[in-house]
Write a protein that holds these residues in place. Structure first.
Motif, short mmCIF file in Angstrom:
data_model
loop_
_atom_site.label_atom_id
_atom_site.label_comp_id
_atom_site.label_asym_id
_atom_site.label_seq_id
_atom_site.Cartn_x
_atom_site.Cartn_y
_atom_site.Cartn_z
N GLU A 281 0.84 -1.20 0.00
CA GLU A 281 0.00 0.00 0.00
C GLU A 281 0.87 1.25 0.00
O GLU A 281 0.59 2.24 -0.67
N ARG A 282 1.97 1.17 0.75
CA ARG A 282 2.85 2.33 0.87
C ARG A 282 3.64 2.57 -0.41
O ARG A 282 3.78 3.70 -0.87
N TYR A 283 4.18 1.51 -1.00
CA TYR A 283 5.08 1.70 -2.15
C TYR A 283 4.32 1.79 -3.48
O TYR A 283 4.80 2.39 -4.42
N ILE A 284 3.16 1.13 -3.54
CA ILE A 284 2.45 1.05 -4.82
C ILE A 284 1.20 1.94 -4.81
O ILE A 284 0.84 2.54 -5.82
N GLY A 285 0.55 2.00 -3.67
CA GLY A 285 -0.65 2.82 -3.56
C GLY A 285 -1.90 2.10 -4.02
O GLY A 285 -1.82 1.04 -4.65
N LEU A 286 -3.05 2.70 -3.67
CA LEU A 286 -4.33 2.12 -4.05
C LEU A 286 -4.91 2.92 -5.21
O LEU A 286 -4.67 4.12 -5.33
N GLY A 355 10.77 -2.09 -5.47
CA GLY A 355 11.58 -1.66 -6.61
C GLY A 355 13.03 -1.47 -6.19
O GLY A 355 13.54 -2.21 -5.35
N TYR A 356 13.69 -0.45 -6.76
CA TYR A 356 15.11 -0.23 -6.44
C TYR A 356 15.35 -0.02 -4.95
O TYR A 356 16.42 -0.33 -4.45
N ARG A 357 14.32 0.50 -4.26
CA ARG A 357 14.56 0.76 -2.83
C ARG A 357 14.66 -0.53 -2.04
O ARG A 357 15.11 -0.53 -0.90
N GLY A 358 14.25 -1.61 -2.65
CA GLY A 358 14.41 -2.92 -2.00
C GLY A 358 15.75 -3.55 -2.27
O GLY A 358 16.01 -4.66 -1.84
N LEU A 359 16.61 -2.83 -3.02
CA LEU A 359 17.89 -3.40 -3.40
C LEU A 359 19.08 -2.58 -2.91
O LEU A 359 20.23 -2.78 -3.33
N GLY A 360 18.80 -1.66 -2.00
CA GLY A 360 19.88 -0.82 -1.46
C GLY A 360 20.89 -1.64 -0.67
O GLY A 360 20.52 -2.57 0.04
N TRP A 361 22.15 -1.27 -0.81
CA TRP A 361 23.21 -2.00 -0.10
C TRP A 361 23.61 -1.24 1.17
O TRP A 361 23.72 -1.82 2.24
N GLU A 362 23.83 0.08 1.04
CA GLU A 362 24.19 0.87 2.22
C GLU A 362 24.09 2.35 1.87
O GLU A 362 23.91 2.70 0.71
N GLY A 363 24.18 3.19 2.88
CA GLY A 363 24.32 4.62 2.66
C GLY A 363 23.01 5.36 2.44
O GLY A 363 21.94 4.87 2.80
N GLU A 364 23.15 6.55 1.82
CA GLU A 364 22.01 7.46 1.72
C GLU A 364 20.99 7.00 0.68
O GLU A 364 21.32 6.24 -0.23
N GLY A 365 19.78 7.54 0.85
CA GLY A 365 18.74 7.26 -0.13
C GLY A 365 17.88 6.07 0.24
O GLY A 365 16.94 5.73 -0.47
#
Lengths: 408, 354
Positions: A281-286, A355-365
């Motif tokens: 719901e948060r990442y994709i929305g309704l 999406g990409y936010r599920g693939l972060g390794w470390e650091g900002e963003g």
């Protein structure tokens, strides 16, 4: 555990006894559970480094250890709580009400303790079980070797009889938490004459001379496993559990405890996590009709959540059946395979949702939660491999439960 | 298997003995070969054993043993494909228990409890179950509409009919005409035309009566499907242990062992979901979710197991002489009943607010 079942039979605590017990628990919690620890469970998992234990944490661990309530159904004489199952359930419920958590855990509780209760001598029980009940000792598991993974009985670590001690030489691998452990329960070879009957179950001090531990860096970037080298390590004879050659029987029994906990642990972790559809719901929305905006993913999430619930119902049923039968239920055999597969599916769906936010390794963003998710996804690949891979589980189900013949 | 009380164990054992000794799949084969869509003798025996009254209160001639108890019996009947109207008739009875007036209960429940009267649900109006939207309507106590693929229709004396403004009782008689619909399972299905048929409303059940009945239909159908899953699995396993190729029994091949381990896992997860659904009805807690879960898991498990069952039997699995084909054909009919898996997944997501 047999002791709890016996205790249940002897002491069929009626409702009024149970009420009195609940009162005792409430008083104990009021006096001993530091309110600032509410809901902050930091129980030492075997694959994480021990965090700094603050004074409040320590006081709480000592108080629970003193009562034996961290291992509530284990016999009192070895430091357990000596509670009936009903009392243990009441304890759990009362603790949950005030946000208290069990500070005693790890492989000693999950795997070794139940095994010692079944196979160890009186002296061994008195020596090794009380420190587990008090959370004083961290145990690790010395089973796998470079050439003994799924074919575990092929293990080659040798324990040579030197009269008053064994001289141990060999290499173990995938030793979970080996770098932080005090002691290791180990499968070693005491004879080369027979593959299975040459195996013995030995307790080894990780601080003894000749023990060397090297963490293994994994795809997750973490090092939850180690290689453990034994070079001329002297182990006292009294650390042999059971008879020489009984190790395979004992070791397999211990794996049953491991599997129950591995699937259960996965289930618990996901219970504490947000439901997938909330994350979506948060990442994709309704959309305007109130449905997740990605119609195809919505259906796959629903399918996952339904199968996940069917798994939870199965885990509950396995527990109830085991209790009613006084032995491990047949369907316990599917829990490890099913629970770990679903856990991995969940992690993969999370990435797809974020999406990409599920693939972060470390650091900002990235949020910390997102980064933790990445590591959990990668670490989770281990779950269908360790503790008897899914393929080994399938062999076990086919042979032991379904009575199909040995494969060629 | 859920942990049962003594009464439930007795009931299950009785059903198990009866299907095994008196009513194996061969009994259905004979009925089918005789060109009949149902087994009248078997229904008489079930009535005598009290199975039609398991969810009917004692004051109305039932035993009130509950839904888990009924589910245990239905599961056993599913194992032998017993051609009985027990599922739809129990559902009709539950509609009256939930929504009937005292007079309606006194009038119909005792006869449903003995099996003397057979009831069935007439909800859907097309080939796919699409929920509660229907065009059937009632004016001045007269019901008009067409209901599609009604189960066990030809012997039913009582129809529980979904109309636009609620659920109605319609007795067999004036204003009703049946057209047989022969489907692959060779059972008793029909399209029913209601044309100004006298109808009484089930007025006491609240606004969600139809939904409650549907939930129960999903769970009970799932119980029958669970029995079918178990039967196909057991038969297939047995076959693999007997069939020899390459001088070995098939059950010694790892490729087949792992497939059977997968089927066993799906079967046991479906069992948990179905038993969970039955228990949810008995306790009244989160019934709609549990019902969608039970039916979806039973759908998917039976779909997989019935396909694999045929495949693992090889060519003889496709012959009429072997039972596994009966299960395959009945499976698809029940998968379509009261919601396909896709319908149920959509419904589940909607119930959870996404």
């Amino acid at each position: 555990m047999a002791s709890a079942a016996e205790a249940d039979a002897q002491n069929n605590a009626g409702p009024s006894d149970l009420d009195a017990f609940r009162e005792e628990v409430r008083e104990f919690l009021a006096a001993n559970f530091p309110p600032e620890l509410r809901g902050k469970s930091n129980i030492l998992s075997s694959v994480e480094e021990a965090g700094e234990e603050g004074p409040a944490e320590k006081a709480w661990r000592l108080a629970m250890g003193e009562k034996g309530w961290g291992t509530p159904t284990w016999p009192k004489e070895y430091g357990g709580g000596g509670l009936t199952r009903k009392q243990a359930r009441a304890l759990e419920e009362e603790m949950a009400k005030v946000g208290a958590w069990n500070p005693i855990g790890g492989m000693g509780v999950m795997m070794l303790g139940p095994t010692l209760l079944e196979f160890a001598s009186e002296e061994q029980k008195h020596e090794h079980i009380p420190p587990i009940c008090k959370g004083e000792i961290r145990w690790c598991q010395g089973y796998s070797e470079p050439n003994a993974g799924s074919d575990l009985a092929n293990l080659q670590t040798m324990a040579e009889d030197k009269g008053d001690h064994y001289l141990v030489n060999g290499q173990k691998t995938w030793t979970s938490g080996g770098q932080w452990a005090d002691k290791c329960f180990c499968l070693v070879r005491t004879s080369r004459a027979d593959k299975h009957k040459g195996i013995s179950f030995l307790l080894i001090d990780m601080h003894a001379p000749g023990v060397e531990v090297k963490p293994i860096k994994m795809i997750s970037g973490m090092s939850p496993f180690c290689e453990t080298f034994f070079t001329d390590v002297q182990v006292p004879k009294e650390n042999l559990v059971g008879e020489e050659g009984q190790g395979w029987t004992i070791g397999k029994k211990l794996l049953q405890h491991e599997r129950t906990n591995l699937s259960g642990g996965g289930a618990l972790a996901a219970l504490n996590a947000q439901p997938l559809h909330k994350v979506a719901e948060r990442y994709i929305g309704l959309d305007e009709s109130g449905k997740l905006a990605d119609a195809e993913l919505r259906v796959r999430i629903a399918d996952f959540e339904m199968r996940w619930n069917a798994f939870l119902l199965t885990a509950r049923r396995a527990m109830e059946e085991s209790k009613a039968q006084g032995g491990v239920s047949e369907i316990s055999s599917i829990l490890k395979k099913a629970g770990t597969k679903l856990g991995q599916e969940r992690a993969e769906l999370m990435i797809e949702i974020m999406g990409y936010r599920g693939l972060g390794w470390e650091g900002e963003g990235f949020e910390q939660k997102e980064l933790d998710g990445t590591r959990a996804w990668l670490f989770g690949k281990a779950t269908t491999i360790y503790g008897g891979s899914t393929e080994i589980q399938n062999n076990i189900i086919a042979k032991r439960i379904l009575g199909m013949l040995d494969h060629q | 298997m859920a942990v049962l009380n003594e009464e439930q164990e007795m009931l299950r054992d009785m059903a198990r003995e009866w299907t095994r000794n008196e009513h194996p799949v061969g009994a259905w084969r004979k009925v089918r070969d005789a060109g009949q869509p149902f087994d009248a003798d078997a229904w008489g025996e079930m009535g005598e054993m009290g199975w039609a009254g398991i969810i009917i209160p004692e004051e109305h001639g039932g035993t009130d043993f509950g839904w888990l108890s009924l589910g245990l019996v239905i599961e056993e009947l599913g194992k032998s494909l017993a051609a009985s109207p027990l599922v739809p008739s129990a559902l009709a009875a539950s509609a009256i228990v939930l929504g009937g007036s005292d007079e309606q209960k006194a009038e119909y429940l005792p006869r449903l409890a003995t099996g003397e009267l057979i009831g069935t649900l007439a909800f859907d109006e097309g080939p796919r179950h699409t929920g509660l939207k229907v065009s059937t309507s009632v004016h001045d106590g007269r019901l008009t509409g067409t209901k599609a693929f009604v189960h066990e229709a030809s012997r039913a004396g009582l129809f529980i009919v979904l109309a636009q403004d609620g659920v109605y009782l319609v007795e067999k008689g004036k204003g009703i005409s049946l057209s047989k619909r022969a489907m692959v399972d060779m059972r008793d299905h029909a399209e029913i035309d209601f044309n100004d048929a006298p109808a009484q409303k089930l007025a006491a059940g609240g606004d969600d009566l139809a939904q409650k009945i549907l939930d129960r239909a999903r769970v009970l159908t799932a119980a029958e499907m669970l029995g079918m899953c178990q039967a196909v699995f057991d038969t297939t396993l047995d076959y693999l242990k007997q069939r020899v190729q390459f001088n070995q029994v098939l059950s010694s091949f790892q490729a087949l062992q792992h497939r059977m381990a997968d089927l066993f896992t799906e079967l046991e997860m479906a069992r948990s979901a179905v038993e969970g659904g039955l228990q949810a009805i008995d306790s009244g807690f989160a019934v709609s979710e549990a019902a969608a879960l039970a039916k979806a898991r039973a759908n998917d498990a039976l779909h997989l197991i019935s396909r694999e069952g045929v495949q693992l039997h090889g060519g003889i699995g496709m012959t009429d002489e072997y039972d596994v084909g009966f299960f395959l054909k009945r499976a698809r009919v029940l998968e379509a009943a009261w919601g396909s898996s896709s319908h149920l997944r959509d419904r589940y997501a909607a119930m959870k607010g996404y």
